[in-house]
Design a protein around this motif. Structure first.
Motif, mmCIF file in Angstrom:
data_model
loop_
_atom_site.group_PDB
_atom_site.id
_atom_site.type_symbol
_atom_site.label_atom_id
_atom_site.label_comp_id
_atom_site.label_asym_id
_atom_site.label_seq_id
_atom_site.Cartn_x
_atom_site.Cartn_y
_atom_site.Cartn_z
ATOM 1 N N GLY A 285 60.005 74.889 15.445
ATOM 2 C CA GLY A 285 60.518 73.729 14.731
ATOM 3 C C GLY A 285 59.483 73.196 13.775
ATOM 4 O O GLY A 285 58.295 73.492 13.886
ATOM 5 N N GLY A 286 59.917 72.423 12.803
ATOM 6 C CA GLY A 286 58.987 71.740 11.922
ATOM 7 C C GLY A 286 58.529 72.498 10.707
ATOM 8 O O GLY A 286 57.719 71.992 9.928
ATOM 9 N N ILE A 287 59.008 73.729 10.504
ATOM 10 C CA ILE A 287 58.622 74.488 9.318
ATOM 11 C C ILE A 287 59.384 73.948 8.111
ATOM 12 O O ILE A 287 60.541 73.564 8.210
ATOM 13 C CB ILE A 287 58.918 75.987 9.516
ATOM 14 C CG1 ILE A 287 58.035 76.546 10.637
ATOM 15 C CG2 ILE A 287 58.712 76.772 8.235
ATOM 16 C CD1 ILE A 287 58.348 77.979 11.010
ATOM 17 N N GLY A 288 58.733 73.922 6.967
ATOM 18 C CA GLY A 288 59.381 73.447 5.749
ATOM 19 C C GLY A 288 58.814 72.114 5.310
ATOM 20 O O GLY A 288 57.675 71.768 5.622
ATOM 21 N N GLY A 289 59.617 71.348 4.578
ATOM 22 C CA GLY A 289 59.176 70.050 4.090
ATOM 23 C C GLY A 289 59.834 68.932 4.857
ATOM 24 O O GLY A 289 61.030 68.971 5.133
ATOM 25 N N ASN A 290 59.071 67.917 5.222
ATOM 26 C CA ASN A 290 59.562 66.757 5.954
ATOM 27 C C ASN A 290 59.171 65.502 5.192
ATOM 28 O O ASN A 290 57.987 65.239 4.999
ATOM 29 C CB ASN A 290 58.978 66.741 7.358
ATOM 30 C CG ASN A 290 59.315 68.004 8.113
ATOM 31 O OD1 ASN A 290 60.392 68.160 8.645
ATOM 32 N ND2 ASN A 290 58.360 68.936 8.152
ATOM 33 N N LEU A 291 60.151 64.751 4.747
ATOM 34 C CA LEU A 291 59.912 63.676 3.795
ATOM 35 C C LEU A 291 60.302 62.322 4.370
ATOM 36 O O LEU A 291 61.410 62.152 4.883
ATOM 37 C CB LEU A 291 60.714 63.923 2.514
ATOM 38 C CG LEU A 291 60.646 65.353 1.948
ATOM 39 C CD1 LEU A 291 61.567 65.485 0.742
ATOM 40 C CD2 LEU A 291 59.212 65.713 1.585
ATOM 41 N N SER A 292 59.418 61.345 4.256
ATOM 42 C CA SER A 292 59.722 60.004 4.737
ATOM 43 C C SER A 292 60.851 59.403 3.899
ATOM 44 O O SER A 292 61.169 59.876 2.810
ATOM 45 C CB SER A 292 58.472 59.116 4.670
ATOM 46 O OG SER A 292 57.952 59.076 3.366
ATOM 47 N N ALA A 293 61.470 58.346 4.427
ATOM 48 C CA ALA A 293 62.640 57.735 3.799
ATOM 49 C C ALA A 293 62.375 57.388 2.335
ATOM 50 O O ALA A 293 61.316 56.878 1.984
ATOM 51 C CB ALA A 293 63.040 56.494 4.570
ATOM 52 N N GLY A 294 63.350 57.683 1.494
ATOM 53 C CA GLY A 294 63.227 57.394 0.063
ATOM 54 C C GLY A 294 63.923 58.463 -0.760
ATOM 55 O O GLY A 294 64.563 59.365 -0.222
#
Length: 306
Positions: A285-294
């Protein structure tokens, strides 16, 4: 980066129909409202039917997250009908200074339901209206935007689907695309996505291949945009899992967070894999891009090669 009991990407699929159904939804509800570190997450569908390497991680606390469904709204009377632009807009990555985003062209937002692997976000009412094509000149007015850039040599086909199909089953990637379009060599096309949309897209030269199970079996791009259950976070990744498990061609694809510096990419034949899913990472899990709200601006390059 591995997410800690929180945002698991759609991409991790394993063999077998049931395993794919469970793996595709690899995303957990946050067990806390307290965040001490940021993490990276991922999340997609035409109408019908990455973060910088964030090092923080979600912290477990006693306060549970209360899932608040996205409020419904009345569709605007004149939906956007423009479909493409031959040249990329210079300002499609800009964000409205007043923080107000357009919803023109979207249908009503559907209520979320379920949790963890079975979470169902917004699929649009009518179905698929949570995803619309927009002109480059207005793309920056929307909160979640994906720019598709075609192959440098050939016409390709792209299909976009919601995680859940029109019949309510979690099977949107089984030939249940709500958007299908052709993109000419060098052409640029923009799509806007409504809040709390999850799904993916697949692309192929001429047409998108399908395996014996009826799954889109080319390289995928996956998305989770403005996830209600994950406090507005978004995420994306490139995945070759289905193509590899089906012994079919792995196409090149690159997705980059145009507002940051995180990318996920795979070259043709999986020659080079960067921050993306192959069969070997199906259980991660967790591969790729993870972006905070916005606001989110994703730049997708089809037929990608280094």
């Amino acid at each position: 980066m591995r997410l800690n009991n929180s945002l698991m990407l759609l991409a991790a699929l394993s063999t077998g129909v049931l395993a794919r159904l469970e793996g595709h939804a690899r995303r957990h509800v946050l067990s806390t409202t307290t965040v001490t570190e940021l993490v990276t997450i991922t999340a997609c569908p035409q109408s019908s039917c990455a973060s910088s390497t964030s090092t923080p991680a979600w912290t477990t606390s006693v306060a549970p997250v209360t899932t608040t469904p996205t409020p419904e709204y009345t569709p605007t009377p004149e939906p956007t009908t423009s479909t493409a632009s031959s040249a990329a807009s210079a300002d499609w990555t800009s964000v409205p200074s007043d923080g107000t985003y357009s919803t023109s062209g979207f249908g009503a937002s559907t209520k979320s339901s379920g949790s963890s692997d079975t979470y169902k976000g917004n699929v649009g009412s009518p179905y698929g209206s949570n995803i619309i094509t927009v002109d480059a000149s207005v793309a920056s007015e929307y909160k979640y935007v994906v720019q598709f850039t075609g192959s440098s040599t050939d016409e390709w086909e792209v299909v976009i689907w919601n995680k859940y199909g029109e019949d309510g089953s979690m099977d949107g990637w089984f030939e249940r695309a709500c958007h299908t379009f052709k993109i000419a060599a060098g052409e640029t096309i923009y799509y806007a996505f409504d809040t709390d949309s999850q799904g993916g897209w697949a692309a192929g030269k001429g047409s998108v291949p399908v395996n014996d199970l009826g799954e889109y079996a080319s390289t995928w791009g996956e998305f989770d945009l403005g996830s209600t259950v994950n406090s507005g976070w978004s995420g994306f990744d490139v995945s070759a899992i289905v193509a590899q498990d089906s012994d079919m061609t792995v196409q090149g694809m690159k997705i980059c967070d145009a507002l940051g510096d995180t990318c996920s990419s795979i070259t043709s034949g999986a020659g080079t894999v960067s921050n993306a899913y192959t069969s070997a990472e199906a259980d991660e899990g967790g591969i790729g891009g993870n972006l905070s709200a916005g606001a989110v601006r994703l730049a997708v390059t089809l037929d990608y090669s280094e």
